[in-house]
Design a protein around this motif. Sequence first.
Motif: not given
Length: 393
Positions: A237-240, A284-293
């Motif tokens: 759940p990338l947005r979450k 970093p987890l925020l960055y990872i989620a954004l890059v994958i999105q």
Amino acid sequence: MKRIEEIDALRGFALFGIIMTHMSAGFVASLTPPQYAGFNFKLPIDSVSLQIIENLFLGKFYAIFSMLFGLSFYLILDSKKESSPWRFAWRLVLLFLIGYLHHIHYRGDFLTVYAVFGMILIPMRKLPNRLILVIGIFLALNGPTNLMKTISLFQPPAEVSQATASGPNPVELAMSYYQLILDGEYQKLLVSNSTIGFINKYDYLKFSGRLWIIPGLFLLGLWIGRKKWHENIDKIPLRKLTLVTAIIGIPLVLLNYYFSTPAHSEPVRLLASIAKDASNIFIPLLYIALVIQLYQSKRTHRFVRSLIPVGKMGLSTYVIQSAFGIFIFYGYGLGLLLKLPCTAALGLGLLFFLVQILFSNWWFSKYKYGPLEWLWRSGTNGKWQPFKKNKEA
């Protein structure tokens, strides 16, 4: 084993953050002597640039790189029952040798650190998932250091012994190192980096807490691999994840920014330090989620895919970045350490990274591996690996 594009893209993204961080510091990787304090602050905008690097880059991108290293460990060894731990250990020995050659030229090398700490993963892979997660979180949050700092708040200050006071002066050592860089003393720099440089690196790892944080990040990467998140990216759940990490991570960054100054009491500064360590996980987890999105979006997919070749040859990309930084800042290159404003250095770093994107895309149109990746793979397997791509393919 089929490569996962998102992992290579994330590794490329991490390398962008790493070169920007190093460019802002002049590729020195040392304590700054008092007389050179603010050496990269020459324009009003530099204060903004330095704050951005300090709060949104420093500690964040190497965290991504470190977690990906732990995930790679899972993919290479932990996920395959027939894989030999001795072969992986040999792989790390070779990485240390490559890192050693890199370290004697650039004291900020982390390949030697990864090689040493990577050995810890071999026995720890026997631990159950829950224990790996608990230990990983405790170490990644710099638990041992923060625990010792908390205990010290309730103890009387220790007296400095004469032996300690008469030891090497860190400021004098830093001044000597800066002078070697400024003068372009190539041979003396090699000797310094191969001797006192390793001591300085250990002191930095201990002082910054990365002595604990890096193994912790490795373990979190291993845990992510065991949970098969890399195989089920579409189900995350990338947005979450983006929302949660932003809600937690951004206030942590602000907390450290406002309360880490000497004007505040020691307990408050400790709280700010703990917040900083925690932000180096959540951001970093925020960055990872954004890059994958961005990778999954049709509008930005092509842009993010351009990072894949850079990440695919991550070892070569990292070492080439150091060669560029040394050429720009050191005395036996252009010698711009005390002359280049931080913002201009960041502009050069961004420009060079764009060149690396173009170069890596061209490289993989002709070759199967990055140059150092090919050498590393050949050494691991004990025979030269095919290098050029099959034209018929």
